[in-house]
Every structure is written in structure tokens, then in C-alpha cells.
Scaffold this active site. Sequence first.
Site, PDB file in Angstrom:
ATOM      1  N   ASP A 198       0.807  -1.224   0.000  1.00  0.00           N
ATOM      2  CA  ASP A 198       0.000   0.000   0.000  1.00  0.00           C
ATOM      3  C   ASP A 198       0.835   1.265   0.000  1.00  0.00           C
ATOM      4  O   ASP A 198       0.437   2.289   0.554  1.00  0.00           O
ATOM      5  CB  ASP A 198      -0.974   0.019   1.204  1.00  0.00           C
TER       6      ASP A 198
ATOM      7  N   LYS B  35       1.929   2.081  -5.185  1.00  0.00           N
ATOM      8  CA  LYS B  35       2.680   1.649  -6.373  1.00  0.00           C
ATOM      9  C   LYS B  35       1.916   1.926  -7.659  1.00  0.00           C
ATOM     10  O   LYS B  35       2.504   2.267  -8.679  1.00  0.00           O
ATOM     11  CB  LYS B  35       2.990   0.138  -6.266  1.00  0.00           C
TER      12      LYS B  35
ATOM     13  N   GLY C  72      -4.291  -4.494  -4.217  1.00  0.00           N
ATOM     14  CA  GLY C  72      -5.236  -3.502  -4.694  1.00  0.00           C
ATOM     15  C   GLY C  72      -4.447  -2.285  -5.113  1.00  0.00           C
ATOM     16  O   GLY C  72      -3.878  -1.596  -4.275  1.00  0.00           O
ATOM     17  N   HIS C  73      -4.335  -2.047  -6.400  1.00  0.00           N
ATOM     18  CA  HIS C  73      -3.589  -0.878  -6.884  1.00  0.00           C
ATOM     19  C   HIS C  73      -4.580   0.196  -7.309  1.00  0.00           C
ATOM     20  O   HIS C  73      -5.345   0.011  -8.243  1.00  0.00           O
ATOM     21  CB  HIS C  73      -2.678  -1.275  -8.055  1.00  0.00           C
TER      22      HIS C  73
ATOM     23  N   GLN D  93       2.184  -5.983  -3.016  1.00  0.00           N
ATOM     24  CA  GLN D  93       2.538  -6.015  -1.588  1.00  0.00           C
ATOM     25  C   GLN D  93       3.865  -5.280  -1.370  1.00  0.00           C
ATOM     26  O   GLN D  93       4.130  -4.334  -2.089  1.00  0.00           O
ATOM     27  CB  GLN D  93       2.590  -7.455  -1.050  1.00  0.00           C
TER      28      GLN D  93
HETATM   29  P1  IMP Z   1      -2.388 -12.741   2.091  1.00  0.00           P
HETATM   30  O1  IMP Z   1      -1.489 -12.162   1.061  1.00  0.00           O
HETATM   31  O2  IMP Z   1      -3.865 -12.538   1.795  1.00  0.00           O
HETATM   32  O3  IMP Z   1      -2.069 -14.177   2.397  1.00  0.00           O
HETATM   33  O4  IMP Z   1      -2.143 -11.941   3.465  1.00  0.00           O
HETATM   34  C1  IMP Z   1      -0.908 -12.023   4.161  1.00  0.00           C
HETATM   35  C2  IMP Z   1      -0.518 -10.679   4.740  1.00  0.00           C
HETATM   36  O5  IMP Z   1      -0.204  -9.795   3.690  1.00  0.00           O
HETATM   37  C3  IMP Z   1      -1.623  -9.989   5.545  1.00  0.00           C
HETATM   38  O6  IMP Z   1      -1.009  -9.250   6.576  1.00  0.00           O
HETATM   39  C4  IMP Z   1      -2.244  -9.033   4.543  1.00  0.00           C
HETATM   40  O7  IMP Z   1      -2.869  -7.932   5.153  1.00  0.00           O
HETATM   41  C5  IMP Z   1      -0.999  -8.624   3.772  1.00  0.00           C
HETATM   42  N1  IMP Z   1      -1.312  -8.180   2.411  1.00  0.00           N
HETATM   43  C6  IMP Z   1      -1.605  -8.947   1.345  1.00  0.00           C
HETATM   44  N2  IMP Z   1      -1.797  -8.207   0.252  1.00  0.00           N
HETATM   45  C7  IMP Z   1      -1.611  -6.933   0.622  1.00  0.00           C
HETATM   46  C8  IMP Z   1      -1.626  -5.693  -0.088  1.00  0.00           C
HETATM   47  O8  IMP Z   1      -1.855  -5.611  -1.291  1.00  0.00           O
HETATM   48  N3  IMP Z   1      -1.366  -4.577   0.655  1.00  0.00           N
HETATM   49  C9  IMP Z   1      -1.077  -4.639   1.975  1.00  0.00           C
HETATM   50  N4  IMP Z   1      -1.037  -5.768   2.674  1.00  0.00           N
HETATM   51  C10 IMP Z   1      -1.297  -6.911   2.003  1.00  0.00           C
HETATM   52 MG    MG Z   2      -2.763  -1.937  -2.026  1.00  0.00          MG
END
Ligand code: IMP
Ligand code: MG
Length: 421
Positions: free
Chosen positions: A14, A17, A41-42, A219
Site C-alpha cells: 500500500d 505503487k 489492490g492498486h 505487496q
Molecule cells: P495474504 O497475502 O492474503 O495471504 O495476506 C498475508 C498478509 O499480507 C496480511 O497481513 C495481509 O494484510 C498482507 N497483504 C496482502 N496483500 C496486501 C496488499 O496488497 N497490501 C497490503 N497488505 C497486504
Molecule cells: Mg494496495
Amino acid sequence: MSQITILIGAQWGDEGKGKWIDYLGQDHDIIARFQGGNNAGHTLYVDGEKVVLHQIPSGIFHPGKIAALLSGVVINPAELCKEIQMIAEKVQLNPENFLISEKSHVITPYHIRADQLSESSLNRPIGTTKRGIGPAYTDRSQRSGLLMSEFCNPESRKQWIQARRTESPLFRQSWEEDQNLWKEFESSATMLAPFICPVEARIRRQLSEGTRLLLEGAQGTLLDLSHGTYPYVTSSHTIASGATTSLGIDPRRVQRIIGIAKAYVTRVGEGPFPTELHDEDGRLLSRQGNEFGATTNRPRRCGWLDTVAMRYAAEVNGFDEIFMNKLDILSAFDKISIATHYHHPQLGDINTFPEDSRILSGCVPVFRSLPGWKQELKTEGTFADLPQEAQNFIREAEQLCQVPITMAGVGSGRNDYLKLK
Ligand code: IMP
Ligand code: MG
């Protein structure tokens, strides 16, 4: 001008990007996502309109560009179809401008169920996005996953589903109880089939002909499966070397690695976060920065810029430069803090990021306080157009991160940025 650029989140995701992929997309021919799935989520603004992309690379809105999903990505087919339809008014995807790796893996309704189940039964939930990301990557590592190429072939898809139904009680349960999702899942294969191709070989070939490639991370560094704050991480390799693995290319060919950071830090989900604020400053960051997850709408935890973590991110990725986002959010503050190092009750002062999450959890940040600028920032221009206090903040951050900060994001609009160098 660089032929291969990698763009990486320098924090816990977040960082904004999407904005910079959109910006850099102008100077690249192919924009490729190399890991993650619709957990990302971009957010970007196209013609003043907000668009949130979860799977399609954010460079797609520039005419004439190719967007690609590489082997390291996991795909939710039904959600991808919806996304393709959602942007259809702005850009029509076709097999010329959108490529999906035949080696990418598929997220099925079963994986989503498994993710939800493990989050609700773990003593220590990770706080995942519950999109099935971890279980899909588990199947991939277990060598029982479904490749995108198999998914799009009705015969191999049926065989795979049949085998998994026999093997796994949870899979059987999902098959019986999630029939609506499975129907949607299977019917999306027809729409996606034309996009499946040997993307990696095609990109490598085009590179030898001079094509410019932007590798887009999702991420962030501190969520990397190996080098993040394990176990509070995502299940893929978010760092720069993850990009070269996903594409299958000589890492030495990459010329430019950019880290995207916010001027402060946020984190969604569980896990250590040394500079996290639980006070009025934290609430002000959250409010001013509108810090709610683009995928799950969860409130993001907020804290001051952490240069210990930034130095670590620069090291594991090899950042050439940092683009610093949301500098404008700090305009609301009388005083702004930057963490210069940590203090640990047993270990004393710590200057390097502890790679053991338990040690990290015990660290207390040591801050340097800087005067705020308390005025709106100009939305275009250069370093000289920043108020003196903002210039000091950037200089200080740059010195502490040990990487040049070359761009500053100063608003949500596509063109709201300052070229600092
Ligand atoms: P997962 O990727 O859904 O397995 O989540 C694992 C960890 O990564 C959790 O703490 C999520 O909140 C974090 N996470 C996954 N995708 C994002 C993202 O796009 N932005 C911020 N945190 C993320
Ligand atoms: Mg995001």
C-alpha cells in the site's frame, strides 16, 4: 532510460505503487506483474476517475502497451474476468495487449475456503486478505496446484478437480457447498483461454529486440515470504529477485530498481510494526491519508517513517532510488517524526532491521523530530518548489535511508508529483 525496471514496495504494501506504475508505464512497452494475486489492490486515477486493479497490471491504461501476468502470479479466474469487464470502457483487453503465463497458478473456491478456515482456526491469525493466496501457493509448492494452462483445457481441469475431490475432504466440502462459485470459476475459462501463452519466452525474445519492460511488484518488501516479518507475510517473493525468478531471466540484465515508500508507514493485518502509533498522530495519519485497504477495506495501522526498515529494504532489493509517496499527508502536522534506529530492552541500540520477528516485536523506535511545514504543497515542480521544512524532511529521510529520493507523490491525481532530482 532503462530497458528493464523493477518497481517494488519498500514497506508493508500500500505504498501507492499503482500511481508510479502508471507513470513509468509511459516509458515501457510491457508491464508485467510477477507475484501475488487479487490480494493486491492498486489504486490509480485515470481521467480523474478512481480505478482499483487487483490483478491486471496498472500500466494497461496507456495505449499501445502490453500487460502481462508472469509465472509467479496466482490468478482468481472469475475475479479476473470481472476486472476485464470493469475496465472494458477504458481499455479493451485482447490477446495482443494482455498476456497470461501458462505457468501461473490458479486460485480455486477451495483455496479461498482453506484460507478462511485457517484464519478462523489459527491461534494466531495472520490477518490475510482471505483471497486464497496462501493455500494456492501451498498447492504450487506441494506440486498439486492447477496451472493456468490446465485450467483452460476442459479435460485437464476436470481431471485435476476429480483428483483433488478424491484426496481432500475440505475440497469435497467446497465442491458441494460452493457450487455457485465453482460454476462461475469453470465458466471463466472460456474468456481467459485466449490470453494464455508462453509469456516468459515471448518477453525474453522481445527484450533481445529492444523492448522495454517494467516489472511490477505487489505487496511490499516486509511481506516477502523469505525476507519479511515471517510468519506475518504473504506467500510469495515480493522483492526484486522475485521478479527475475518469475520471468526467468539473467538478474544482471536489470538496470533500474525503484523502491516505492510512503512518507510514513502503514500495515494491514497482524505482525510487528515498530513505529506504529496509537495516539492522535496515528489517527490523523489514518484520516488524512484515507488509510483503508483497497482490497478488504480494513483500516490500516499507521506510524511514522521507519528508516531502519527502509535501509533493510534498500539492501535486500538493491534500490537505486526511492519514490516517496503521500508527502502531502504530512502537511497536517506541526511536528513530524522519523525513526532513526531502534532500542531493545535486552539488546540495546539496534541500527539494522532484526530479521527475527520476535526480536523486532521487542524493539522500540528512537525518533528524530522535525518541524512540519503546515501548508499545502505545490502539485508539480521540483525540489526547490517544496517549503524549506519539507526539503529538510526529504534530505533527512534520504540520508537515513541511504538511497536517493528522486520523486515525491503529492496528491492522488495522475500528475501530482514533484521531480526531486
Ligand atoms: P495474504 O497475502 O492474503 O495471504 O495476506 C498475508 C498478509 O499480507 C496480511 O497481513 C495481509 O494484510 C498482507 N497483504 C496482502 N496483500 C496486501 C496488499 O496488497 N497490501 C497490503 N497488505 C497486504
Ligand atoms: Mg494496495
